[in-house]
Design an enzyme around this catalytic site. Structure first.
Site, PDB file in Angstrom:
ATOM      1  N   LEU A  65       0.825  -1.219   0.000  1.00  0.00           N
ATOM      2  CA  LEU A  65       0.000   0.000   0.000  1.00  0.00           C
ATOM      3  C   LEU A  65       0.857   1.267   0.000  1.00  0.00           C
ATOM      4  CD1 LEU A  65      -2.888  -1.106   2.412  1.00  0.00           C
ATOM      5  CD2 LEU A  65      -2.868  -1.092  -0.090  1.00  0.00           C
ATOM      6  N   ASN A  96       7.494  -3.177   3.668  1.00  0.00           N
ATOM      7  CA  ASN A  96       8.590  -2.436   3.024  1.00  0.00           C
ATOM      8  C   ASN A  96       8.192  -1.013   2.633  1.00  0.00           C
ATOM      9  OD1 ASN A  96       6.897  -3.463   1.010  1.00  0.00           O
ATOM     10  ND2 ASN A  96       8.555  -3.777  -0.456  1.00  0.00           N
ATOM     11  N   ASP A 154       9.591  -9.132   2.991  1.00  0.00           N
ATOM     12  CA  ASP A 154       9.254  -9.165   1.559  1.00  0.00           C
ATOM     13  C   ASP A 154       9.923  -8.037   0.777  1.00  0.00           C
ATOM     14  OD1 ASP A 154       7.924 -10.236  -0.722  1.00  0.00           O
ATOM     15  OD2 ASP A 154       6.661  -8.465  -0.673  1.00  0.00           O
ATOM     16  N   ASP A 306       0.038  -9.634  -4.771  1.00  0.00           N
ATOM     17  CA  ASP A 306       1.319  -8.907  -4.759  1.00  0.00           C
ATOM     18  C   ASP A 306       1.158  -7.557  -5.464  1.00  0.00           C
ATOM     19  OD1 ASP A 306       3.941  -8.190  -4.310  1.00  0.00           O
ATOM     20  OD2 ASP A 306       4.819  -9.648  -5.693  1.00  0.00           O
ATOM     21  N   HIS A 310       3.737   1.357  -8.635  1.00  0.00           N
ATOM     22  CA  HIS A 310       4.869   2.290  -8.789  1.00  0.00           C
ATOM     23  C   HIS A 310       4.394   3.427  -9.672  1.00  0.00           C
ATOM     24  CE1 HIS A 310       7.839  -0.419  -7.036  1.00  0.00           C
ATOM     25  NE2 HIS A 310       7.404  -1.394  -7.801  1.00  0.00           N
ATOM     26  N   PHE A 324      10.779  -3.560  -9.658  1.00  0.00           N
ATOM     27  CA  PHE A 324       9.956  -4.760  -9.851  1.00  0.00           C
ATOM     28  C   PHE A 324       8.525  -4.489  -9.386  1.00  0.00           C
ATOM     29  CE2 PHE A 324      14.262  -6.579  -9.242  1.00  0.00           C
ATOM     30  CZ  PHE A 324      14.330  -7.423 -10.336  1.00  0.00           C
TER      31      PHE A 324
HETATM   32 ZN   LIG Z   1       8.140 -10.415  -2.632  1.00  0.00          ZN
END
Ligand SMILES: [Zn+2]
Length: 424
Positions: A65, A96, A154, A306, A310, A324
């Site tokens: 998020l 993250n 992650d 997932d 971005h 990624f």
């Molecule tokens: Zn991952």
């Protein structure tokens, strides 16, 4: 109160597949009865679900998020609005962020923001190690008290076997799962896609499937050593699935998730376009076929998006330099219908399980449609025709390889705590 009438209720917990009425009263389901048996009392709102599927609320066990710290790509408000449009009633957000969710104050910040701005439930995942740097165990117990549902580093794997063992020991005593982004970073170093004919043709550095499965093997062995609950995130390689199957045969507490993009696309689909860049990368055809088999035979526990937004400024660069990840909330259900159900590979009930009771079980929760249960429902059509337009997404980001794809089947209403938070 909200009365959902005449829907085809699919409840994996009870295996019920029958036309029913569901009455919701605030946070809880108040009553469930055969279709036509419940009438709207007082000022209950009525939703006519004739011709639609009524399922327990979908849970996305893996999403990003981006708040705090990367609000130009997504916020808790925009991300959960996109989740609601995708039929999700709860999302687990990876730690993250900036700062990393590695302590209780960040966890509380996320939950406060969610309370103020989120369309759906937000269940934070805490970092396994301080700053997800792989050096010291994070404040897992304090974060659990604050509300995390799992831990993960992650974006990368927990750095060493020794630290993974320590994290697993903590999490076993706290009874929460360790969610692992399994990747051998030495095998994956420098790679931007799967190694193979396509990576050679595009002139891009590739990683083998073993970059994932070598680490899954490590993690499964450590789950056996510690007795911890291990959940493999975004599993993409056949070798990894073999490891999970082995672990399940031995009754280890090992589970796994697969993303819609990994069961839909393969490395041959990769174009020199950063919307095809994600980690783990799109895999080989034989991997995808193995994932489809695992989704059908029960080896795979959950479908997870997932969702990795971005902003265009970050993603619209050369393939090598782009970050990624792709967005995923709004296309997940439609891709599952397209690839799994409309093809006859799995039943509709099994698909619903992969979005509901499957991820719930990973988290140690239940999901069912019965009186006293949380009033979260996902109401969807299996045949409504529509086209996904990234520019019209509720997400702040546009990075989807499925932009412009025509689908059959879509979320129609998302109900959280007895309220319709999305309706189409
Ligand atoms: Zn991952």
């Amino acid at each position: 109160m909200l009365l959902v009438k005449n829907g085809r209720v699919l409840d994996p917990a009870s295996k019920a597949d029958v036309a029913m009425d569901v009455l919701l009263d605030g946070e809880k389901i108040a009553d469930v009865a055969a279709a036509g048996k419940l009438s709207a009392v007082n000022d209950a709102e009525v939703f006519d679900a004739s011709g639609l599927i009524v399922a327990p609320g979908f849970i996305d066990i893996h999403a990003h998020l981006r708040e705090p710290g990367q609000e130009s790509s997504e916020t808790i408000e925009t991300g959960t609005r996109a989740a609601a449009r995708g039929g999700f009633t709860a999302v687990c957000c990876m730690p993250n962020t900036k700062p990393v969710n590695d302590n209780a104050s960040v966890t509380r910040f996320i939950l406060d923001r969610a309370k103020a701005a989120a369309s759906v439930r937000v269940w934070p995942i805490g970092a396994a190690s301080v700053g997800s740097k792989g050096e010291a165990v994070a404040e897992i117990a304090a974060m659990k008290q604050a509300g995390i549902v799992a831990v993960s580093d992650d974006g990368k794997p927990i750095a060493t076997a020794r630290l993974t063992r320590q994290v697993m020991d903590y999490c076993r005593s706290l009874d929460i799962p360790v969610i692992e982004h399994s990747e051998d970073v030495s095998l994956a170093a420098g790679a931007v896609m799967r190694e193979g004919v396509t990576s050679t043709r595009l002139g891009l550095a590739g990683m083998p499937g073993a970059a994932e499965s070598v680490c899954v093997a490590r993690d499964v062995q450590l789950a056996e050593l510690t007795g911890a609950r291990l959940h493999i995130a975004h599993l993409s390689a056949k070798g990894s699935l073999d490891q999970v199957r082995w672990a399940k045969q031995r009754d280890l507490r090992v589970t796994c998730e697969v993303t819609p993009h990994h069961f839909t696309l393969i490395d041959e689909d990769v174009q020199y376009d950063s919307r095809y860049k994600m980690n783990p990368p799109l895999a080989a055809r034989e991997d995808r076929d193995a994932l489809l088999a695992g989704l059908a035979d029960g080896t795979v526990d959950a479908i997870a998006t997932d969702h990795a937004p971005h902003e265009p400024a970050l993603k619209d660069v050369e393939f090598d330099r782009a970050p990624f990840g792709i967005t995923g909330f709004e296309t997940a259900l439609a891709l599952a219908l397209e690839q799994l159900v409309h093809t006859g590979r799995i039943s509709l009930m099994r698909m619903v399980e992969l979005f509901t009771t499957g991820p719930a079980r990973v988290l140690g929760m239940e999901r069912k449609i019965a009186a006293g249960q949380p009033a979260d429902l996902t109401i969807f059509s299996t045949d409504r025709a529509w086209t996904f337009r990234a520019a019209e997404s509720a997400s702040k980001s546009r990075n989807s390889p499925f932009d412009g794809r025509a689908f059959k089947g879509a979320p129609v209403a998302t109900v959280v705590a007895g309220r319709i938070v999305f309706e189409n």
